[in-house]
Design a protein around this motif. Sequence first.
Motif, PDB file in Angstrom:
ATOM      1  N   GLN A   1       0.853  -1.184   0.000  1.00 27.11           N
ATOM      2  CA  GLN A   1       0.000   0.000   0.000  1.00 27.11           C
ATOM      3  C   GLN A   1       0.891   1.236   0.000  1.00 27.11           C
ATOM      4  O   GLN A   1       1.981   1.229   0.576  1.00 27.11           O
ATOM      5  N   LEU A   2       0.421   2.281  -0.641  1.00 28.29           N
ATOM      6  CA  LEU A   2       1.172   3.530  -0.640  1.00 28.29           C
ATOM      7  C   LEU A   2       1.185   4.086   0.782  1.00 28.29           C
ATOM      8  O   LEU A   2       0.131   4.279   1.386  1.00 28.29           O
ATOM      9  N   PRO A   3       2.374   4.355   1.340  1.00 25.96           N
ATOM     10  CA  PRO A   3       2.445   4.866   2.720  1.00 25.96           C
ATOM     11  C   PRO A   3       1.671   6.173   2.868  1.00 25.96           C
ATOM     12  O   PRO A   3       1.650   7.003   1.952  1.00 25.96           O
ATOM     13  N   PRO A   4       1.041   6.381   4.009  1.00 25.24           N
ATOM     14  CA  PRO A   4       0.222   7.591   4.211  1.00 25.24           C
ATOM     15  C   PRO A   4       1.021   8.882   4.165  1.00 25.24           C
ATOM     16  O   PRO A   4       0.439   9.952   3.936  1.00 25.24           O
ATOM     17  N   ASP A   5       2.333   8.799   4.364  1.00 26.87           N
ATOM     18  CA  ASP A   5       3.147  10.012   4.333  1.00 26.87           C
ATOM     19  C   ASP A   5       3.766  10.286   2.965  1.00 26.87           C
ATOM     20  O   ASP A   5       4.559  11.211   2.806  1.00 26.87           O
ATOM     21  N   SER A   6       3.382   9.504   1.959  1.00 27.13           N
ATOM     22  CA  SER A   6       3.920   9.731   0.615  1.00 27.13           C
ATOM     23  C   SER A   6       3.407  11.049   0.055  1.00 27.13           C
ATOM     24  O   SER A   6       2.203  11.342   0.128  1.00 27.13           O
ATOM     25  N   PRO A   7       4.281  11.873  -0.532  1.00 28.14           N
ATOM     26  CA  PRO A   7       3.833  13.136  -1.137  1.00 28.14           C
ATOM     27  C   PRO A   7       2.914  12.931  -2.336  1.00 28.14           C
ATOM     28  O   PRO A   7       2.217  13.863  -2.750  1.00 28.14           O
ATOM     29  N   LEU A   8       2.883  11.726  -2.881  1.00 30.86           N
ATOM     30  CA  LEU A   8       2.020  11.456  -4.039  1.00 30.86           C
ATOM     31  C   LEU A   8       0.547  11.691  -3.717  1.00 30.86           C
ATOM     32  O   LEU A   8      -0.234  12.089  -4.587  1.00 30.86           O
ATOM     33  N   TRP A   9       0.156  11.458  -2.467  1.00 28.63           N
ATOM     34  CA  TRP A   9      -1.246  11.618  -2.088  1.00 28.63           C
ATOM     35  C   TRP A   9      -1.753  13.042  -2.337  1.00 28.63           C
ATOM     36  O   TRP A   9      -2.925  13.241  -2.701  1.00 28.63           O
ATOM     37  N   LEU A  10      -0.905  14.019  -2.145  1.00 29.43           N
ATOM     38  CA  LEU A  10      -1.345  15.414  -2.185  1.00 29.43           C
ATOM     39  C   LEU A  10      -1.030  16.119  -3.498  1.00 29.43           C
ATOM     40  O   LEU A  10      -1.339  17.297  -3.655  1.00 29.43           O
ATOM     41  N   MET A  11      -0.454  15.396  -4.450  1.00 32.47           N
ATOM     42  CA  MET A  11      -0.112  16.024  -5.730  1.00 32.47           C
ATOM     43  C   MET A  11      -1.337  16.064  -6.631  1.00 32.47           C
ATOM     44  O   MET A  11      -1.993  15.038  -6.865  1.00 32.47           O
ATOM     45  N   GLU A  12      -1.644  17.242  -7.161  1.00 35.49           N
ATOM     46  CA  GLU A  12      -2.833  17.393  -7.993  1.00 35.49           C
ATOM     47  C   GLU A  12      -2.686  16.731  -9.359  1.00 35.49           C
ATOM     48  O   GLU A  12      -3.688  16.501 -10.035  1.00 35.49           O
ATOM     49  N   ASN A  13      -1.459  16.452  -9.772  1.00 33.78           N
ATOM     50  CA  ASN A  13      -1.248  15.826 -11.076  1.00 33.78           C
ATOM     51  C   ASN A  13      -1.002  14.328 -10.947  1.00 33.78           C
ATOM     52  O   ASN A  13      -0.325  13.720 -11.772  1.00 33.78           O
ATOM     53  N   VAL A  14      -1.575  13.729  -9.909  1.00 32.36           N
ATOM     54  CA  VAL A  14      -1.439  12.292  -9.661  1.00 32.36           C
ATOM     55  C   VAL A  14      -2.817  11.693  -9.409  1.00 32.36           C
ATOM     56  O   VAL A  14      -3.622  12.248  -8.660  1.00 32.36           O
ATOM     57  N   ILE A  15      -3.086  10.550 -10.056  1.00 28.60           N
ATOM     58  CA  ILE A  15      -4.276   9.760  -9.753  1.00 28.60           C
ATOM     59  C   ILE A  15      -3.808   8.434  -9.164  1.00 28.60           C
ATOM     60  O   ILE A  15      -2.931   7.773  -9.714  1.00 28.60           O
ATOM     61  N   ILE A  16      -4.399   8.058  -8.029  1.00 27.99           N
ATOM     62  CA  ILE A  16      -4.035   6.837  -7.321  1.00 27.99           C
ATOM     63  C   ILE A  16      -5.259   5.936  -7.220  1.00 27.99           C
ATOM     64  O   ILE A  16      -6.336   6.373  -6.802  1.00 27.99           O
ATOM     65  N   THR A  17      -5.096   4.683  -7.590  1.00 32.63           N
ATOM     66  CA  THR A  17      -6.126   3.672  -7.359  1.00 32.63           C
ATOM     67  C   THR A  17      -5.492   2.520  -6.578  1.00 32.63           C
ATOM     68  O   THR A  17      -4.301   2.239  -6.738  1.00 32.63           O
ATOM     69  N   PRO A  18      -6.250   1.831  -5.743  1.00 33.88           N
ATOM     70  CA  PRO A  18      -5.692   0.856  -4.797  1.00 33.88           C
ATOM     71  C   PRO A  18      -5.532  -0.551  -5.381  1.00 33.88           C
ATOM     72  O   PRO A  18      -6.139  -1.520  -4.904  1.00 33.88           O
ATOM     73  N   TYR A  19      -4.714  -0.656  -6.418  1.00 32.07           N
ATOM     74  CA  TYR A  19      -4.418  -1.957  -7.025  1.00 32.07           C
ATOM     75  C   TYR A  19      -5.697  -2.672  -7.444  1.00 32.07           C
ATOM     76  O   TYR A  19      -5.891  -3.859  -7.192  1.00 32.07           O
ATOM     77  N   ASN A  20      -6.588  -1.943  -8.110  1.00 33.88           N
ATOM     78  CA  ASN A  20      -7.865  -2.552  -8.493  1.00 33.88           C
ATOM     79  C   ASN A  20      -8.136  -2.470  -9.995  1.00 33.88           C
ATOM     80  O   ASN A  20      -9.261  -2.696 -10.425  1.00 33.88           O
ATOM     81  N   ALA A  21      -7.115  -2.163 -10.791  1.00 34.14           N
ATOM     82  CA  ALA A  21      -7.325  -2.007 -12.233  1.00 34.14           C
ATOM     83  C   ALA A  21      -7.876  -3.271 -12.872  1.00 34.14           C
ATOM     84  O   ALA A  21      -8.632  -3.214 -13.842  1.00 34.14           O
ATOM     85  N   GLY A  22      -7.506  -4.435 -12.338  1.00 28.51           N
ATOM     86  CA  GLY A  22      -7.948  -5.685 -12.939  1.00 28.51           C
ATOM     87  C   GLY A  22      -9.269  -6.204 -12.409  1.00 28.51           C
ATOM     88  O   GLY A  22      -9.770  -7.231 -12.880  1.00 28.51           O
ATOM     89  N   LEU A  23      -9.856  -5.510 -11.444  1.00 29.78           N
ATOM     90  CA  LEU A  23     -11.101  -5.996 -10.852  1.00 29.78           C
ATOM     91  C   LEU A  23     -12.286  -5.717 -11.778  1.00 29.78           C
ATOM     92  O   LEU A  23     -12.359  -4.688 -12.426  1.00 29.78           O
ATOM     93  N   SER A  24     -13.212  -6.658 -11.781  1.00 29.44           N
ATOM     94  CA  SER A  24     -14.396  -6.522 -12.626  1.00 29.44           C
ATOM     95  C   SER A  24     -15.446  -7.506 -12.141  1.00 29.44           C
ATOM     96  O   SER A  24     -15.113  -8.587 -11.627  1.00 29.44           O
ATOM     97  N   ASN A  25     -16.709  -7.150 -12.327  1.00 23.86           N
ATOM     98  CA  ASN A  25     -17.770  -8.092 -11.970  1.00 23.86           C
ATOM     99  C   ASN A  25     -17.848  -9.268 -12.932  1.00 23.86           C
ATOM    100  O   ASN A  25     -18.644 -10.191 -12.742  1.00 23.86           O
ATOM    101  N   GLN A  26     -17.022  -9.255 -13.976  1.00 26.35           N
ATOM    102  CA  GLN A  26     -16.949 -10.383 -14.911  1.00 26.35           C
ATOM    103  C   GLN A  26     -15.714 -11.259 -14.670  1.00 26.35           C
ATOM    104  O   GLN A  26     -15.490 -12.242 -15.366  1.00 26.35           O
ATOM    105  N   HIS A  27     -14.915 -10.887 -13.656  1.00 28.78           N
ATOM    106  CA  HIS A  27     -13.640 -11.564 -13.414  1.00 28.78           C
ATOM    107  C   HIS A  27     -13.799 -13.066 -13.159  1.00 28.78           C
ATOM    108  O   HIS A  27     -13.140 -13.899 -13.800  1.00 28.78           O
ATOM    109  N   ASP A  28     -14.679 -13.419 -12.212  1.00 31.97           N
ATOM    110  CA  ASP A  28     -14.799 -14.822 -11.817  1.00 31.97           C
ATOM    111  C   ASP A  28     -15.247 -15.699 -12.983  1.00 31.97           C
ATOM    112  O   ASP A  28     -14.758 -16.825 -13.148  1.00 31.97           O
ATOM    113  N   GLN A  29     -16.176 -15.180 -13.789  1.00 35.67           N
ATOM    114  CA  GLN A  29     -16.657 -15.977 -14.913  1.00 35.67           C
ATOM    115  C   GLN A  29     -15.554 -16.190 -15.942  1.00 35.67           C
ATOM    116  O   GLN A  29     -15.439 -17.278 -16.521  1.00 35.67           O
TER     117      GLN A  29
END
Length: 316
Positions: A259-287
């Motif tokens: 997980q990205l540490p809570p003190d990482s400066p990336l959290w507060l940068m306006e030119n950064v988008i962070i997602t929690p390792y969920n790019a591959g998740l989908s409601n069609q995954h299991d099928q």
Amino acid sequence: MRKIVSVYKISNEQLESIAQTAPDWYVINGNDCANLANELVEAEIVLGYCDEVLTNCLQLKSKLKWLQCIGSGVDHVPITTLSNRNIIITTTRGIHASPVAETIFAMILSLTRHLHLSIRNQMLQKWLTTGELGEVNGKTLGIIGVGSIGLEVARIGKSFGMEVIGLRNSGQPSPYVDRMYGIDGLEELLIHSDYIVNILPLNKNTKHIIGSAQFRLMKNTAIYINVGRGMTTNTEAMIVALQKGEIAAVGLDVFETDQLPPDSPLWLMENVIITPYNAGLSNQHDQRVVNIFNQNLESYILTGNPRINIINSKMK
């Protein structure tokens, strides 16, 4: 009776489809590995992977012949150890192409059109413009690691009117990729790309393959997206590149730590988008997992070998 154990919880309907593919087999469905020890020792086929699989399936009395892993990455699986026991290993490579590619373009479009900033303003009930807005049309999309996900990214990129360049070990051309490089073409790709998408696996050759020198090669207007493995990118070098304006923005679904540490400066940068390792998740995954498993299972019953996404060469 021959036994299949799924340590990956699937629905009753999906379980029934496996039973129909292998009507003479005993199929066990559960997601509590700790309570499956006896079943795992007796299993000829295991769907999914956990530490208990390794512990129980390497016992002398284990009957395991085929391990169907979930996902495309197997850096957590002891391939050599299992191969030495003549255990076949397969993956579900390819099932994440659509959701990951859609996440990549969600990030690309949001960072280009500043939608992430507009959402922040909306939450604050502020009617504000967000600066000069760009377009992806006519821009160059560079894909580092052109596999099944990379090909889907390339296809979508072409539909947006982008030039697509790619990098893969073989350097072999692929549909939707206008220019393909081998691994020695990384520098060229970085120099010419407006958007750089990292979909690399982690191995000894890819660890920190993107660092200070590579960020300096990128355009200062470039947007960098990483959905591969976090350790392929030097985080500190990326932060410095953002702070110095060597690149314009980043979209991150993976990080060097779980997980990205809570003190990482990336959290507060306006030119950064962070997602929690969920790019591959989908409601069609299991099928999709079960579809690939059933195809492999049908082949295994007929020939003794699965046929899709085999990653080790030792076959029984």
